[in-house]
Design an enzyme around this catalytic site. Sequence first.
Site, short mmCIF file in Angstrom:
data_model
loop_
_atom_site.label_atom_id
_atom_site.label_comp_id
_atom_site.label_asym_id
_atom_site.label_seq_id
_atom_site.Cartn_x
_atom_site.Cartn_y
_atom_site.Cartn_z
N HIS A 26 -8.78 -31.54 -19.69
CA HIS A 26 -9.09 -31.14 -18.52
C HIS A 26 -10.63 -30.82 -18.85
CE1 HIS A 26 -5.40 -30.56 -16.09
NE2 HIS A 26 -4.96 -30.59 -17.26
N ASP A 80 -19.02 -29.08 -16.42
CA ASP A 80 -17.52 -28.81 -15.86
C ASP A 80 -16.77 -30.26 -15.99
OD1 ASP A 80 -15.61 -27.45 -14.96
OD2 ASP A 80 -17.02 -26.39 -13.48
N ASP A 137 -6.48 -60.50 -44.24
CA ASP A 137 -6.89 -59.53 -42.95
C ASP A 137 -8.21 -60.27 -42.33
OD1 ASP A 137 -8.66 -58.68 -45.09
OD2 ASP A 137 -9.09 -56.91 -43.79
#
Length: 726
Positions: A161, A367, A676
């Site tokens: 949030h 914010d 890899d």
Amino acid sequence: MMESLIIVSNRLPVTIGKTIEKSSGGLVYAMEGLGDNYDLKWVGWAGGVLSDPAERTKMTAELAERFNYIPIFLSKQDAEEYYTGFSNSSLWPLLHYMSTYARYEERWWQTYQKVNRIFAEAVLDLAQEADTIWVHDYHLLLLPSYLRKKRPDLKIGFFLHTPFASYELFRCHPNREELLEGMLGANLIGFHTFGYLRHFRSTILRLLGLESDIDQIPQESHKTTIGVYPIGINSVKFLQELQSDEYKKRYNEYKENYRGKKIVLGVERLDYTKGIPRRLDAIERYLSQADQRDDIVFIFINVPSRESVPEYQQLLEEIQGKVGYINGKYATIQNVPVHFIHKSVDFSGLCALYSLADVAMVTPLVDGMNLVAKEYLACQQEKNGALILSEFAGAAQELPNAFIVNPYNINEVAQAIDQALQLSEEKKQKMIAPMKERVVKYDARYWADSFFQDLAAEADRKQLPSLLSDTKNISIEAIGPLLQTENTAFFLDYDGTISEIKKRPEDAVPNDEIKELFARLEAQKNPDVYLISGRKKEDMDQWFSRYRFNLIAEHGYCYRHHNAAEWIVFDTQADLSWKNQIIDIFQLYTGMTPGSNIEEKTSSVVWHYRNSDPEFGNWKANQLVAELYEMLSNLPVEIRHGQKIVEVGSMQINKGIVLGYFVQLNNYEAVLCAGDDETDESMFRYVGDAELFSIKVGNDADTMARFRMPGPKAFRAFLSDMLNHM
Ligand code: GDG
């Protein structure tokens, strides 16, 4: 039985007084919208400290019965250290770019882990097979990985949030890696804005070395999807409230109270992120220049918050000082300009203020989203107000029609107040209409639904699909013929295949798990094992000579049979006269790329950039490779761009040539080879009499291999499984 959806947040959405009341915030409304198809449960701290066991039992029973909520109880010390300390004094300021406010205490970290474990246990007690868990916010960053470790079957979502600060700030945290790994336990991580998502990607790249796509982070055990989900408000609740008698009563009361005045409103928790002192400075600037002051009131509703944190106490004093100064300077018999209310107002009162205000000032310094801006717009049904909105609120991304300001720029904000107050009805209407529509339509339920749909879709695709190639995921059955054949060989690359790639090559030394695996492997009569690496022969001797393995160094330049003392060079005729020329170019790039270095081997030269900034290093490496192709077209060399290296080696040497040589020499009937990176592709391309079982380890690129494994951990597990079947 119905599947469960378990919501987990720091606090349960209840207010506990004489009775227990459910809160009706946006999160509750949003989550309840998901409850139609699920058995909805909510796990969270009950708040406060309740130590009497009998009281706890009573409350647990009541919360379960009335709401399906499961409370977590914390001791006073745990609450202080986990909540006030680690969450609100370390993480909160750091996630909001305010590193100077951040404090770190070792014991807070211990307790944060402990409390995240307490939450994990509560969830694990409840969760059935394949249930969905949705974890909220920065108090519980470790929870996703705690859950995944115990129960990989769960579908785990995580939503942050707050903002996610940039790498340069997040890196300050002493426990940064553990926190990121904690979050990455989730199948889906949601952010309010793309900016936060971008910061998160750059942070995991730099701190964990994890490459990601725009919306996905492949890891060995699972993949984490990342997405942007701007939270909305419970608009239905606001619109309904505007019809209520209580609201109308309050509206009329306030209207009467402020008759003849224009109202400029600010509403927030009293928090240093909300930019309250700076806003007061801008108001002072505005008042100092205004012709008409007596008909304007600035109402500040600043709800007390985190009062035990010293920074919040200092902030309150600073604000009180500024309010006193402004009122002292500009108050008249007719008017007091700033009405500072350090209390919360009830919901009807809040809606009445939202609806009455001519201007709302939402000017946080940073914010995550900011719901006040959206709530104000939803309540502007009677008339059309104006919104002054900080560009640093997540909401600014969605509400570009507002007066967008830089809250640090006092002149700009003062000017916005003036313009907002002067605006014609027609202009106000034009500005606000699309924003109102948006906040009502994209409400909290829309937010939760979109996150939830993505979570369900992601978790259904549990295993990583093979990327970009037709290679199938390997199984013991698929390699049956290899296990049933007498004369076979394994050609195994080491770094990135058996061992994880480490920041420093010397750290990849075999650990206990690998040693045990090697011991089991060498105990087998069949297959013959070849460790085939790009490393130098000295390195290979040091780590592997104790095993009954044949060693091949420098991608096939030289070889040592497990019984022999000496290394043999395969191709003594190979032309290596170009090496100095390459070293010159590499030196140029080393100079301009901090963290990079050159390694000279007998048959090749390597430019390493794993210690450079990952993005900068990649950029320079691509540039270097392009330059090399242009310059070296006449030389008998091969350019390999591997895992954080650029290597130039003799064209006459590669792993595939060596593999072919030994297959022919020893008449192997079946061969397993694994690697890899690009240097291993030459083995995967082998064509000959032996049946080839080739395995690409890693999901990062296209491959010629028949099979694919997600990473070294999975490959080791597979080798171990194979040994059980031999
Ligand atoms: C965090 C993030 C993100 C405020 N005063 C009163 C009152 N409120 C209510 C508002 C609003 C809520 O509190 C505040 O929400 P914000 O979003 O503005 O800010 P945070 O509390 O910091 O929330 C934020 C949010 O999480 C959601 O993800 O947007 O960025 O920091 O709903 O209405 N309510 C009542 N009286 C008050 O005096 N009744």
